[in-house]
Design an enzyme around this catalytic site. Structure first.
Site, short mmCIF file in Angstrom:
data_model
loop_
_atom_site.label_atom_id
_atom_site.label_comp_id
_atom_site.label_asym_id
_atom_site.label_seq_id
_atom_site.Cartn_x
_atom_site.Cartn_y
_atom_site.Cartn_z
N GLY A 42 3.79 -0.99 -7.53
CA GLY A 42 3.70 -2.40 -7.18
C GLY A 42 2.93 -2.49 -5.88
N GLU A 43 3.52 -3.12 -4.91
CA GLU A 43 2.86 -3.27 -3.61
C GLU A 43 3.84 -2.82 -2.52
OE1 GLU A 43 -0.34 -3.85 -2.81
OE2 GLU A 43 0.58 -3.32 -0.91
N SER A 44 3.52 -1.69 -1.90
CA SER A 44 4.49 -1.09 -0.97
C SER A 44 4.72 -1.97 0.27
CB SER A 44 4.01 0.30 -0.54
OG SER A 44 2.76 0.22 0.11
N CYS A 74 3.66 5.72 -7.36
CA CYS A 74 2.61 4.94 -6.69
C CYS A 74 3.17 4.23 -5.44
CB CYS A 74 1.95 3.99 -7.69
SG CYS A 74 0.31 3.49 -7.16
N ARG A 103 -2.64 4.89 1.80
CA ARG A 103 -2.64 3.79 0.81
C ARG A 103 -4.04 3.54 0.27
NH1 ARG A 103 -1.60 -1.36 2.72
NH2 ARG A 103 -1.42 -2.02 0.56
N ILE A 132 -3.65 3.55 -10.45
CA ILE A 132 -4.05 2.18 -10.10
C ILE A 132 -3.92 2.00 -8.59
CG2 ILE A 132 -3.60 -0.27 -10.47
CD1 ILE A 132 -2.15 0.55 -13.11
N ARG A 133 -5.04 1.83 -7.92
CA ARG A 133 -5.02 1.71 -6.45
C ARG A 133 -4.04 2.74 -5.86
NH1 ARG A 133 -2.99 -2.85 -4.46
NH2 ARG A 133 -1.86 -3.26 -6.36
N HIS A 168 1.17 6.27 -12.55
CA HIS A 168 2.19 5.42 -13.19
C HIS A 168 2.66 6.03 -14.52
CE1 HIS A 168 1.86 1.80 -10.63
NE2 HIS A 168 0.63 2.24 -10.43
N GLU A 170 5.15 5.34 -16.12
CA GLU A 170 5.83 4.32 -16.91
C GLU A 170 4.85 3.48 -17.72
OE1 GLU A 170 5.25 4.32 -13.79
OE2 GLU A 170 4.72 2.34 -13.04
#
Ligand code: GLN
Length: 185
Positions: A42-44, A74, A103, A132-133, A168, A170
């Protein structure tokens, strides 16, 4: 599993498929009776902020210090790391595994990629890994096992009960890492 933000539903589905009983953690009381914690992608920066405002940061930190197994993917890997480069100034991490991450080290969204990843000790051939990123692991401490690498850079690491992936697992439908983690818990 930590359910503040990110791909919670995908992890929950993967965990159910391998026979675990995922519980969504949003407040400190949700940690009671938990055997292990999955920290999703997600977004840390957002998750760090929500961990603080929900009172979960210290509560989770205590459980991790007691040796609760954790699996971070991630953004989840960033949250478990010892140190974060290119993070927001107020971003915190648990220091549950002795790795330093950068990051978005693999570039921005357009630089996301999928690859067949050979994983140390994993039977059944390379793992289907979606990046992803993704964070780049800049340094691993002496107690950290590197289980997979991309271009000489670690992307799957373990230290004791803590497993982290820059990708990821998942999202690919290849559930062998979830199986491995749940099996070890
Ligand atoms: N770049 C994101 C972060 O810094 C992580 C991306 C992801 O989880 N897919 O948190």
């Amino acid at each position: 599993m930590l359910a503040l933000q990110g791909d919670v539903a995908e992890h929950a589905a993967a965990l159910l498929s391998v026979g675990a009983h995922p519980v969504e953690v949003r407040v400190p009381d949700d940690l009671a009776g938990l055997d292990a914690l999955v920290l999703p992608g997600g977004e840390s920066t957002t998750m760090s902020r929500l961990l603080e405002s929900s009172g979960l940061f210290d509560a989770v930190g205590e459980r991790l210090a007691e040796g609760m197994p954790a699996f971070g993917t991630c953004a989840g890997m960033i949250l478990l790391a010892a140190d974060v480069m290119d993070g927001r100034a107020d971003q915190r991490s648990f220091g549950a595994i002795d790795v330093v991450v950068r990051r978005n080290g693999y570039g921005r969204q357009v630089d996301s990629f999928e690859q067949a990843l050979p994983v140390e000790g994993l039977v059944g051939g390379p793992l289907d890994a979606v990046f992803i990123r993704a964070p780049v692991v800049e340094r691993v401490g002496p107690g950290v096992e590197v289980l997979a690498e991309v271009d000489g850079s670690p992307v799957l690491c373990r230290q004791g009960p803590v497993l982290v992936a820059a990708f990821h697992p998942e999202l690919s439908g290849d559930l062998r890492l979830h199986q491995l983690f749940v099996g070890e818990c």
